[in-house]
Design an enzyme around this catalytic site. Structure first.
Site, PDB file in Angstrom:
ATOM      1  N   CYS A 153     -80.788  34.645 105.589  1.00 58.29           N
ATOM      2  CA  CYS A 153     -80.498  34.967 104.184  1.00 58.29           C
ATOM      3  C   CYS A 153     -80.540  33.691 103.347  1.00 58.29           C
ATOM      4  CB  CYS A 153     -79.174  35.693 104.071  1.00 58.29           C
ATOM      5  SG  CYS A 153     -79.018  36.620 102.536  1.00 58.29           S
ATOM      6  N   HIS A 184     -79.270  40.454 108.440  1.00 57.42           N
ATOM      7  CA  HIS A 184     -78.029  39.873 108.969  1.00 57.42           C
ATOM      8  C   HIS A 184     -77.760  40.346 110.395  1.00 57.42           C
ATOM      9  CE1 HIS A 184     -76.872  37.671 105.440  1.00 57.42           C
ATOM     10  NE2 HIS A 184     -77.178  38.711 104.696  1.00 57.42           N
ATOM     11  N   GLU A 241     -76.142  38.824 112.444  1.00 59.26           N
ATOM     12  CA  GLU A 241     -74.763  38.453 112.798  1.00 59.26           C
ATOM     13  C   GLU A 241     -73.766  39.554 112.451  1.00 59.26           C
ATOM     14  OE1 GLU A 241     -76.463  37.453 110.239  1.00 59.26           O
ATOM     15  OE2 GLU A 241     -75.271  36.578 108.617  1.00 59.26           O
TER      16      GLU A 241
END
Lengths: 224, 737
Positions: free
Chosen positions: A86, A196, A198
């Site tokens: 990002c 994302h 994560e």
């Protein structure tokens, strides 16, 4: 493994990244402040998501000129895996560690939703735990994720298989050219991507499709 | 002396500051002389409705605010509630209505900024946000612009700051066309032994200014928010502040580091009436005086007057009383985050609020009286009239039930809000377990293996308009129900009371009586009010908004693996209605959308029933019976079924008992839920319902790709989804059907 997460003022998915790395590796990664000039010994460097310096200039533009970025560039040159997610991806393009640029989303608004991604390149330290062509779920959350590169660059990226991730099944959320969601540098040790991973590493988060990225990093480091 | 400061105070000037003649007399007495112009500004800032709650205080005191888990109730920056294991949840909801109407992006953004600051001032890291938005008629020329600006303002601030938006409300009604409502909620988690409050302690200690510099933005904002609007509204734009989420994020990190270091004695954010309000509150609460030297205040504009500096509402600022021996360490933290850190004054023992500027004393006022002696009014009010009950046969049935259901589910107030919440970062933090679209937003407690918090924001203003007492009760009850439906034990709530001009007895009656209803429901459902905000004078050219007491509730989930969702029903599951057949159509969405009327009484809430069924549903969820759960609210049973089917992406075949078909399908009777139960447990679950003496009916089975209800409704999920998802994007792109 010794992973290092670089902290910039205004980054805000640094905590998510630290949690994901800890969940996979069992150890809290190190952090380094943007004004530092030296990296701790690192086998894996992460530039996390967020709004470094508020993204008040171009996203990532100010952070790309932070003192620590010289050390990051040097490590990348030596072949240390560098992952930017990002804002980290935006920063890598601003730092010229990756080609192209991330423009404002085609829809002009911030977008946070789940997309489908196709794993396009598994011959790198980040994605070798996935299967070539595998389709996974993953959330995105950004205002400037519309990847753009000139024709020549795009031809090189596509020709060399450096498009690592692509939005699929009509889920391109931002108008990225060729549905590009993530790209590699020439050597294959720097990956920039918008999704994302994560935020999708535990069952409680609704799935673990992102987890293998961090497992791959762990493997790659162990093998090194 | 600056020309502004050289002006003299007078009764006319006081009147321009929104002070009444009586208030002016009282100010003259308390000051003991003619106040300076700066002093007049300070008095007006402290005594306006927004800061002093002078019209509502008498009634707010009647709300239940205590409970075994409540650590700090109303009066602090936010409420603090124990969630066990040494952790607390810190939360509050606050309005930013007036600024958002004048300048929607910055108004909404700074509303978000203000509520986040309230939470982290207390030492809590914000983990969840919600926002309750009310806009005017969709076809009003300003509505689309306001929706677009407010949503991007909230997203622009919350996303960059980095807090997950996990819930909220978006509604449309013509009565908000001239006064939209933007109510922002934030919650954070802290350690119980590391909560910071605003009460200053110790004499001669440094008062430190933290954060962004002071500019002229927002001067007089709190006074503006305490007046009605008229056609000159655009002239008020300069009173709106400008938000900087990047600075706020840095301020969060710096403040948490500072607190960790042990340097903080007391801390207060600068919100409404900025430096004035924060300094007075810190001193008055600690029974101390405060002396400020404005020459040390970091400014971003030159030649600011003392008046402007004292009333500026520049954002992202804090005031703190510091342990003097920690000054170096504290300054180092703020240098690291590139934020201003300046000693701007000291605590004193004389209970005076003194302000120095350019070697001159520009204010010297009694500090306790500024806050404590603020006028408190017992404004005249009238008991609102309430319509008598209307039986179902008084309402015409629809021509066709499929068409009616499609119309309702694609109506402005029932359609999907995806267009809105996809502009918010709902996932940041990695702890979001349920995001907008669910009954409640759910966020894991970081660092705890099983615990999670549930959040819901609720009120049905058309019910409050019809009956402030039942409507007030219903706002709390629906919030309770949404928390229960996620499998959470409701803990406590915050209230954001939005009303018209309290100087009108009928408006004051709405306020008084809805507070009575809220209080009764909070008592009966054990949800004390721990923080809140009142926004009055929401009127334009004499027309008030619908009375809108928004309730933001927080619940605790011990084991998040056992929480309930509405998108997890499985094919073959039995569908249970908990509660009775629908009968109440007055003030329903059906009446509004299909019959084009808004009349009759609000649906009553029996609080004992609410609690009893709530307990039962919670035990069913925790016992693992419910594969999915959804509360029945706006639009009644048929809408609830449709929403559950769409979320789970499975059809359903239902044959509920039906007396009056339109009332059974669309009646908005309260205290009801839909539960889906795995087929093999259905008879055991039915036995449990009977054993617990809970009204229930097994109404059908999940499966297929259509929703069928008796002989009345038979629609494919695709058609339902298109209708449900289509309205909002169509409206925003001007392609409204």
């Amino acid at each position: 493994m010794s992973a290092t997460v670089v902290l910039f003022p205004g980054a805000n998915r640094d905590r998510d990244m630290l949690a994901a790395l800890r969940s996979v590796t069992g150890a809290m990664p190190r952090t380094v402040w943007h004004q530092d000039t030296k990296l701790p010994k690192s086998d894996f460097i992460v530039l996390p998501g967020g709004f470094s310096h508020g993204d008040y200039l171009r996203a990532g533009a100010i952070a790309a000129r932070a003192p620590i970025m010289k050390a990051v560039a040097a490590a990348a040159k030596k072949g240390v895996p560098v992952l930017g997610i990002c804002n980290g991806f935006q920063l890598l393009t601003e730092a010229r560690l990756l080609p192209g640029a991330l423009l404002r989303n085609a829809g002009l608004t911030f977008v946070c939703r789940e997309v489908r991604l196709s794993i396009e390149n598994t011959d790198n330290p980040f994605l070798h735990t996935y299967n070539q062509g595998e389709i996974i779920r993953c959330p995105v959350a950004h205002h400037d994720g519309n990847y753009f590169a000139d024709e020549k660059t795009l031809k090189t990226l596509e020709g060399d298989g450096r498009v690592a991730l692509r939005y699929t099944e009509g889920t391109n959320p931002n108008g990225s050219i060729n549905d590009i969601a993530g790209i590699l540098n020439e050597r294959g040790n720097v990956l920039g991507m918008m999704p994302h991973f994560e935020n999708l590493v535990e069952d409680a988060q609704g799935g673990t499709d992102g987890r293998r990225l961090f497992e791959a990093a762990l493997d790659a480091v162990a093998a090194a | 002396m600056h020309p502004i400061d050289a002006q003299t105070a007078s009764e006319d000037a006081a009147s321009e500051h929104g002070l009444s003649a009586e208030e002016w007399q009282r100010i003259l007495e308390l000051t003991g002389r003619m106040p300076t112009f700066t002093e007049l500004g300070i008095w007006s800032a402290m005594w306006n409705e927004h800061c002093s709650y002078k019209s509502s205080k008498k009634w707010l005191k009647t709300l239940p605010t205590e409970g075994s888990r409540v650590i700090h109730g109303p009066g602090e920056n936010a409420g603090v509630v124990d969630i066990g294991d040494g952790d607390v949840v810190v939360f509050k909801m606050e309005s930013h209505n007036h600024p958002s109407f004048i300048e929607p992006y910055q108004g909404a953004a700074t509303g978000m900024g203000g509520i986040l600051r309230d939470v982290f001032t207390m030492g809590a890291r914000p983990v969840a946000a919600m926002n309750a938005l009310r806009f005017g008629a969709p076809d009003h020329p300003k509505t689309r612009h306001l929706v677009s600006g407010v949503v991007s303002g909230i997203g622009g601030y919350a996303n960059a700051f980095g807090v997950a938006t996990v819930g909220g409300e978006v509604n449309f009604h013509p009565r908000y066309s001239g006064n939209i409502l933007v109510n922002a909620f934030a919650a954070g988690i802290a350690k119980a032994d590391a909560i910071y409050i605003s009460k200053a302690e110790g004499v001669g200690l440094p008062v430190v200014y933290l954060g962004a510099k002071t500019g002229r933005d927002g001067v007089g904002g709190a006074t503006m928010a305490s007046a009605e609007f008229d056609d000159s509204i655009d002239e008020k734009r300069p009173t709106v502040q400008v938000g900087d989420p990047f600075t706020e994020k840095c301020l969060l990190e710096a403040c948490l580091e500072l607190m960790e270091s042990g340097a903080v004695i007391a801390i207060q954010d600068m919100g409404a009436a900025g430096l004035t309000c924060s300094a007075v509150e810190m001193g008055a609460r600690g029974d101390l005086g405060i002396e400020l030297n404005l020459d040390s205040v970091p400014v971003r504009e030159e030649n600011m007057s003392a008046y402007e500096m004292m009333l500026s509402e520049s954002q992202e600022r804090m005031l703190m009383v510091l342990r003097p021996e920690m000054e170096e360490a504290a300054k180092a933290i703020f240098d690291k985050w590139a934020l201003d850190f300046a000693i701007v004054g000291k605590t004193t023992d004389d209970l005076r609020f003194r302000v120095l500027h350019g070697e001159q004393e520009v204010a010297n006022l009694p500090i306790k009286e500024l806050g404590d002696e603020a006028p408190e009014y017992d404004r005249p009010w009238v008991e609102p009239g309430v319509a008598s009950e209307m039986a179902p046969h008084l309402f015409p049935p629809p021509d066709d039930y499929n068409t009616a259901l499609l119309k309702l589910i694609s109506s402005p107030n029932l359609s999907s809000r995806r267009w809105v919440w996809e502009q918010y970062d709902t996932l940041i933090g990695g702890n979001s377990l349920q995001i907008p679209g669910a009954d409640a937003g759910v966020v894991r407690v970081d660092g705890h293996p099983t615990k999670a918090l549930a959040f819901s924001s609720d009120v049905t203003p058309r019910y409050v308009e019809a009956d402030p007492f039942e409507g007030g009760k219903q706002a709390v009850a629906e919030c309770y129900r949404n928390l229960i439906a996620s499998g959470a034990e409701p803990l406590a709530a915050t209230d954001n009371l939005n009303f018209g001009n309290p100087e009108k007895p009928d408006i004051m009656g709405q306020l008084v009586v809805s507070i009575r209803g809220i209080g009764e429901a909070c008592e009966a459902l054990s949800m004390p009010i721990v923080s809140g905000n009142v926004s009055l004078y929401n009127e334009t050219n004499g027309e008030a908004i619908l009375p809108t007491p928004t309730i933001g509730g927080v619940g605790l989930i011990d084991e998040h693996e056992k929480m309930a969702r509405m998108d997890t029903a499985q094919s073959g599951d039995a569908i249970f209605l908990i509660g009775t057949e629908g009968t109440h159509l007055a003030r329903s969405i059906y009446q509004m959308e299909i019959l084009g009327e808004e009349a009759g009484p609000a649906p009553p809430v029996d609080l004992l029933t609410e609690r009893y069924r709530g307990n039962f549903v919670l035990s069913a969820i925790r016992g693992g019976y419910a594969s999915a759960c959804h509360d029945i609210s706006d639009g009644g049973l048929a809408i609830a079924l449709a929403e559950l089917c769409l979320a789970s992406n499975i059809g359903a075949a239902c044959d509920p008992a039906i007396t009056y078909p339109h009332a059974a399908l669309f009646g908005e009777d309260q205290s009801r839920y839909i539960l889906t139960v795995p087929h093999e447990w259905a008879s055991m679950f039915a036995g449990n319902c009977e054993g617990a003496a809970v009204f229930f009916e097994q109404i059908g089975t999940m499966g297929g790709s259509t929703l069928r209800i008796g002989e009345l409704v038979d629609i494919s999920l695709d058609e339902l989804r298109e209708a449900h998802e289509g309205w909002f994007p169509g409206f925003m792109t001007g392609q409204e059907r």
